[in-house]
Design an enzyme around this catalytic site. Structure first.
Site, short mmCIF file in Angstrom:
data_model
loop_
_atom_site.label_atom_id
_atom_site.label_comp_id
_atom_site.label_asym_id
_atom_site.label_seq_id
_atom_site.Cartn_x
_atom_site.Cartn_y
_atom_site.Cartn_z
N ARG A 166 4.60 52.29 94.21
CA ARG A 166 6.00 52.32 93.75
C ARG A 166 6.30 51.11 92.87
NH1 ARG A 166 7.64 52.22 99.94
NH2 ARG A 166 5.60 53.22 99.85
N ASP A 217 0.80 46.69 100.36
CA ASP A 217 0.08 47.97 100.27
C ASP A 217 0.99 49.08 99.76
OD1 ASP A 217 -2.15 49.55 100.42
OD2 ASP A 217 -1.93 50.01 102.55
N LYS A 228 -6.11 46.56 103.70
CA LYS A 228 -6.48 47.76 104.45
C LYS A 228 -7.69 47.41 105.31
CE LYS A 228 -4.96 51.12 100.94
NZ LYS A 228 -3.97 51.85 101.73
#
Length: 522
Positions: free
Chosen positions: A355, A351, A280
């Site tokens: 999940r 990223d 990020k």
């Protein structure tokens, strides 16, 4: 006097009072939608507000603090504003109470008495107002630990009510619900070190010690690699640092009597999300300590179960707690990893780790669910920025076929609205299942994610639900199967609460209002 679990500090003790002129309190906080309603409560208080209104046209929107001829000496008027418009909901009362209590504390009050004037439109106005007051009185865990003398904002909170039995039941219910949100705020709001994975596990064990909830911790790297390979991939870089090693926290509750339903949530617990190798950049990493609010909500919901002890309900939860670190051992895009269900997953973006950490635990839940009574599987996660764009600061929910046939999303939306925990309904469609299969190479089954941010991807918060259903094997238990299993994906990215505000505890109130309906009534 009602208290919270002995393991933690009570945000504020609460007590019942039927007397406005009690000398036990140093302020009276009045929550009302109209100053004329105050006349039914007390003519002297109404007279004071009338005089204020004559010189302050903003009274109905801003409220006020004023002297009153009562032992408390101080009245805080906390207006809800209008509540008769189509779009007004019970949150008006919770927000007014939170603002009013904060104003009372800032004015020097240590023993406020909360007075909520009835509103025919909202049967839970008083309960939601008490919860709003609790929210305003919450003190973050790390501050409580660092400065114990500041662990509470006031010494006692009184709740006004002329029916003592009903008021005491309201207080007990509010404390049970708040104890869940309290845990969720502690876990979700802790910084990346205070709530690093092993310390989350330590906190949870302490929280449920001696309660009706049992806790089992799995932290063995070999177990992760064998049974939860997708989780293991995310944990790989962090696991080399002992204090950052991933934890799978299993929670179990079983109520008395014949079991009629089994609640099976899996929560995303990313204690810090660097983005991994797909890091990020551009300052968007700040705030990623809140990426564990899904797991925090699972723990909080189990605390509500431990407090209310509902009969006929079984619950099995998994908190998938890990840190998505970047380093020489981190997983990378283009890796192909075989999941617990046997599907070969190609990584598209590191990223998209949420999940990943939930998929194999969800598969484990699916394996257990076929042997449980009336199971309902869920994933709860701060999963996508797309959910924030799509539904704003609300929770997004998506049902699979069996859950949709049971009308779950609509029913929990209605149940959540009763307590001001609002949910927006999204739908899983064939496009979402197509998305995760487009572009896979020979020998690959599922694409984990594309390489664009979810906020720039059409249906960016829906297709991850399809990924979880497919990768866990739940998609084999649809409406046409011999063993249909209800599954709902709940994205709380917009609802969980961003820094510098405290976490909200969403969707604990909605879950309790729906699954524990008979216990969340007074």
């Amino acid at each position: 006097m009602t208290t919270f679990p002995k393991w933690g500090r009570l945000p504020t003790p609460v007590s019942h009072s039927a007397k406005l002129d009690s000398s036990d309190y140093d302020s009276v906080v009045v929550v009302a939608s109209d100053i004329n309603d105050v006349k039914k409560l007390s003519e002297p208080l109404f007279s004071v507000l009338q005089k204020l209104a004559s010189v302050d046209s903003a009274l109905d929107s801003n409220g006020a603090v004023t002297y009153v001829d009562l032992p408390a000496k101080r009245m805080v008027y906390a207006p809800t504003g209008k509540v008769d418009r189509d779009y007004d909901d019970v949150r008006r009362f919770g927000e007014a109470a939170e603002k009013g209590i904060k104003r009372a504390v800032s004015s020097g009050s240590y023993k406020p008495l909360l007075v909520v004037l009835p509103c025919p439109k909202f049967k839970n106005a008083t309960l939601v107002s008490i919860l709003g007051a609790f929210q305003g009185l919450y003190v973050p865990l790390q501050y409580r630990e660092a400065v114990p003398e500041k662990a509470t904002k006031c010494n006692e909170l009184g709740i006004y009510g002329t029916d003592s039995d009903r008021t005491n039941k309201l207080i007990a219910l509010a404390c049970a619900l708040e104890s869940g949100r309290f845990i969720a705020r502690d876990i979700g709001g802790g910084d990346p070190e205070r709530m690093a994975p092993p310390r989350v596990a330590e906190y949870v064990q302490k929280a449920f010690q001696g309660s009706a909830v049992t806790v089992e911790i799995v932290s063995d790297r070999k177990v992760f690699e064998k049974e939860y390979p997708l989780f293991a991939a995310v944990d790989r870089a962090a696991h080399v640092v002992e204090r950052h090693r991933g934890q799978l926290i299993f929670l179990k509750y079983e109520g008395e009597g014949p079991i009629t339903k089994t609640i099976m949530p899996v929560g995303k617990g990313i204690t810090y999300d660097t983005g991994g190798a797909d890091i990020k950049a551009g300052g968007v990493m700040a705030g990623m300590s809140r990426d564990k609010c899904g797991s925090a909500a699972v723990a909080g919901f189990f605390q509500v179960l431990a407090s209310l002890r509902p009969k006929g309900i079984k619950a099995i939860g998994i908190m998938a707690v890990a840190r998505n670190s970047v380093g020489e051992d981190c997983y990378v895009s283009d890796e192909v990893i075989t999941s617990r269900s046997g599907l070969r997953i190609r990584i598209g973006n590191t990223d998209a780790e949420g999940r990943m950490v939930m998929a194999d635990p969800l598969c484990k839940m699916r394996e257990m669910a076929v042997h449980e009574i009336n199971p309902h599987l869920m994933t709860i996660a701060t999963l996508t920025g797309h959910a924030c764009l799509a539904v704003g600061n609300y929770t997004a929910i998506m049902d699979n076929g069996p859950s949709g046939q049971a009308d779950f999303a609509r029913k929990i939306q209605a149940a959540g609205l009763e307590l001001g925990d609002c949910i927006e309904i999204s739908t899983l469609r064939r496009d979402d299942y197509d998305f995760i299969r487009v572009g896979v190479a020979d020998g690959e089954d599922i694409l984990q994610c594309n390489n664009a941010p979810s906020s720039r991807t059409p249906r960016g918060h829906q297709f991850p639900g399809a990924f979880l259903a497919e990768t866990s094997g739940i998609s084999k238990h649809g409406l046409s199967s011999d063993k249909p299993i209800k599954y709902s994906h709940i994205d709380i990215a917009g609802a969980a609460g961003d820094l510098p505000n405290n976490p909200t505890g969403a969707p604990i109130l909605a879950l309790a209002s729906y699954f524990l309906e008979d216990y969340v009534k007074v």
